[in-house]
Scaffold this active site. Structure first.
Site, mmCIF file in Angstrom:
data_model
loop_
_atom_site.group_PDB
_atom_site.id
_atom_site.type_symbol
_atom_site.label_atom_id
_atom_site.label_comp_id
_atom_site.label_asym_id
_atom_site.label_seq_id
_atom_site.Cartn_x
_atom_site.Cartn_y
_atom_site.Cartn_z
ATOM 1 N N THR A 1 0.818 -1.210 0.000
ATOM 2 C CA THR A 1 0.000 0.000 0.000
ATOM 3 C C THR A 1 0.859 1.271 0.000
ATOM 4 O O THR A 1 2.008 1.239 0.470
ATOM 5 C CB THR A 1 -0.899 0.002 1.264
ATOM 6 O OG1 THR A 1 -1.421 1.298 1.480
ATOM 7 C CG2 THR A 1 -0.113 -0.387 2.513
ATOM 8 N N ASP A 2 0.287 2.365 -0.463
ATOM 9 C CA ASP A 2 1.005 3.653 -0.388
ATOM 10 C C ASP A 2 1.103 4.155 1.055
ATOM 11 O O ASP A 2 1.869 5.073 1.348
ATOM 12 C CB ASP A 2 0.329 4.713 -1.277
ATOM 13 C CG ASP A 2 -1.119 5.007 -0.904
ATOM 14 O OD1 ASP A 2 -1.659 4.337 -0.008
ATOM 15 O OD2 ASP A 2 -1.714 5.922 -1.520
ATOM 16 N N GLU A 3 0.312 3.554 1.970
ATOM 17 C CA GLU A 3 0.279 4.071 3.345
ATOM 18 C C GLU A 3 1.612 3.874 4.069
ATOM 19 O O GLU A 3 1.874 4.522 5.075
ATOM 20 C CB GLU A 3 -0.886 3.436 4.119
ATOM 21 C CG GLU A 3 -2.198 3.657 3.382
ATOM 22 C CD GLU A 3 -3.454 3.366 4.194
ATOM 23 O OE1 GLU A 3 -3.386 3.383 5.422
ATOM 24 O OE2 GLU A 3 -4.495 3.126 3.563
ATOM 25 N N TYR B 1 -1.681 -0.623 10.969
ATOM 26 C CA TYR B 1 -1.832 -1.273 9.660
ATOM 27 C C TYR B 1 -0.627 -0.969 8.766
ATOM 28 O O TYR B 1 0.035 -1.881 8.250
ATOM 29 C CB TYR B 1 -3.127 -0.807 8.971
ATOM 30 C CG TYR B 1 -3.182 -1.112 7.489
ATOM 31 C CD1 TYR B 1 -3.184 -2.431 7.026
ATOM 32 C CD2 TYR B 1 -3.222 -0.077 6.534
ATOM 33 C CE1 TYR B 1 -3.206 -2.705 5.649
ATOM 34 C CE2 TYR B 1 -3.256 -0.351 5.172
ATOM 35 C CZ TYR B 1 -3.241 -1.664 4.733
ATOM 36 O OH TYR B 1 -3.269 -1.943 3.384
ATOM 37 N N LYS C 1 2.367 -3.425 7.272
ATOM 38 C CA LYS C 1 2.620 -3.596 5.831
ATOM 39 C C LYS C 1 4.062 -3.182 5.500
ATOM 40 O O LYS C 1 4.739 -3.833 4.704
ATOM 41 C CB LYS C 1 1.631 -2.771 4.997
ATOM 42 C CG LYS C 1 0.194 -3.256 5.011
ATOM 43 C CD LYS C 1 -0.026 -4.628 4.395
ATOM 44 C CE LYS C 1 0.199 -4.663 2.908
ATOM 45 N NZ LYS C 1 -0.192 -6.004 2.347
#
Ligand code: NAD
Ligand code: TYD
Length: 350
Positions: A131-133, A156, A160
């Site tokens: 993810t970009d997060e 989260y 990741k």
């Protein structure tokens, strides 16, 4: 004949990836491994479940012995790893589950792939979907590129980020033939209605309050899920080993503008007076550690592999709203049971 393992294939993005691979590559055998948590639903794959090149295996990636046996038995040629705990709000209320599935689960898969491919790595591929997060939060300017340093803020995104580091470490240390992609927020059919777009479609339809965190000024970059699945296809087949590819829609929206657009479209579709659904907007306490802005620069993917998003956002959003309005039974099935308990804990007690 290639045998490919897709993990998390009964979830939102995974089901689109499984559908694409099973239909586009009849010569591949696609094995979908999923624990079927609250977010995984075999109804997402009803249309392809009887295809001869598809098989479902129920199992938990946290169970290392089971994973190793499965890899030894099946001798996969490739892995597309999507299984994860994926919801930021749940990671705030239960971070440990995210460490088990996202970190330990990923390491179990890496160990198993390393084990079965050690003597014959040629043509094998471990593709990790991220993810970009992991890049953290942007101010008003700039975009995340593949060179942006990791700066995760939620449990989260921290889990990741950790899993991404393990994948790269297995590439650098053990020569595992891996590739990673980091994508922006997805929207489309079969998304569990705890994420913004399906949750708000469901609430607008049912005349329930629309809980906007903070002032609604946070910005997300939205990509149609089928375009993400197409990017995964391209990267799995043509991405360079050891590389990272950012995937995004060049499509930034403040939450409040997106919500207003959804209200407007749904007023029209539900034959409500213009402005009626906007009255449901309710500002609630902000999410802890809420990232202000995500924006992805996907130039590398576009230039090197020729991928571009196929849909304009307004068109994709209309299609998505139509899908949820036409699939009330699916929504009712996934929101029965534990969902009610989750919803009360997340919103009603505020
Ligand atoms: P999802 O929550 O809809 O699906 C996750 C799937 O993984 C479910 O089917 C669930 O049953 C399965 N799963 C969970 N724990 C498992 C375990 N221990 N063992 C086996 N299966 C397990 O998630 P999604 O939105 O489809 O996201 C898929 C992947 O894409 C995730 O890795 C996520 O981090 C990443 N991603 C998501 C987005 C997004 O906007 N949704 C954006 C970028 C990246
Ligand atoms: P979400 O769909 O949970 O994705 P992510 O947090 O991974 O980006 O949330 C998208 C944006 O919408 C995010 O800024 C949080 C906000 N949001 C709300 O304002 N209210 C809600 O009820 C939810 C679920 C999200």
């Amino acid at each position: 004949m290639k045998k490919i393992l897709v993990t998390g294939g009964a979830g939102f993005i995974g089901s689109h990836v499984v559908r694409l691979f099973v239909t586009k590559y009849p010569e591949y055998k696609v094995v979908n491994l999923d624990k079927l948590t609250y977010a995984g639903n075999l109804a997402n794959l009803k249309d392809i479940e009887n295809r001869p090149n598809y098989e479902f295996v129920k199992g938990d990636i946290v169970d290392g012995d089971f994973i190793l046996k499965l890899f030894e038995q099946e001798q996969f040629d490739g892995v597309i790893h999507l299984a994860a705990e994926s919801h930021v709000d749940r990671s705030i209320s239960n971070p440990t589950e995210f460490v088990f599935t996202n970190v330990i689960g990923t390491v179990n898969l890496l160990n198993a792939a390393k084990h079965i491919w050690k003597d014959k790595p040629e043509g094998k591929r471990f593709y990790h979907i991220s993810t970009d997060e992991v890049y953290g939060s942007l101010g008003n300017k700039g975009m995340f590129t593949e060179e942006t340093g990791y700066d995760p803020h939620s449990p989260y995104s921290a889990s990741k980020a950790s899993s991404d580091h393990f994948v790269r470490a297995y590439h650098d240390t053990f020569g595992l033939l891996s590739v990673v992609s980091n994508c922006s927020n997805n929207y489309g059919s079969f998304q569990f209605p705890e994420k913004l777009i399906p949750l708000f479609i469901n609430n607008i339809r049912n005349n329930k309050p629309l809980p906007v965190y903070g002032k609604g000024e946070n910005i997300r970059d939205w990509l149609w899920v089928e375009d993400h699945a197409r990017a995964i296809d391209v990267i799995f087949h043509r991405g360079k080993t050891g590389e990272t590819y950012n995937i995004g829609g060049h499509n930034e929206w403040t939450n409040i503008n997106l919500i207003r657009l959804m209200c407007k479209i749904m007023d029209r579709k539900l034959n409500r007076p213009d402005g009626e659904s906007e009255k449901l907007i309710t500002y609630v306490k902000d999410r802890a550690g809420h990232d202000l802005r995500y924006a992805i620069d996907s130039t590398k993917l576009q230039h090197e592999l020729g991928w571009v998003p196929s849909l304009q956002f307004e068109e994709g959003l209309e299609k998505t709203i139509d899908w949820y309005l036409a699939n009330e039974e699916w929504l009712q099935n996934v929101t029965s049971g534990d969902y009610q308990k989750y919803y009360e804990q997340q919103y009603v007690k505020r």
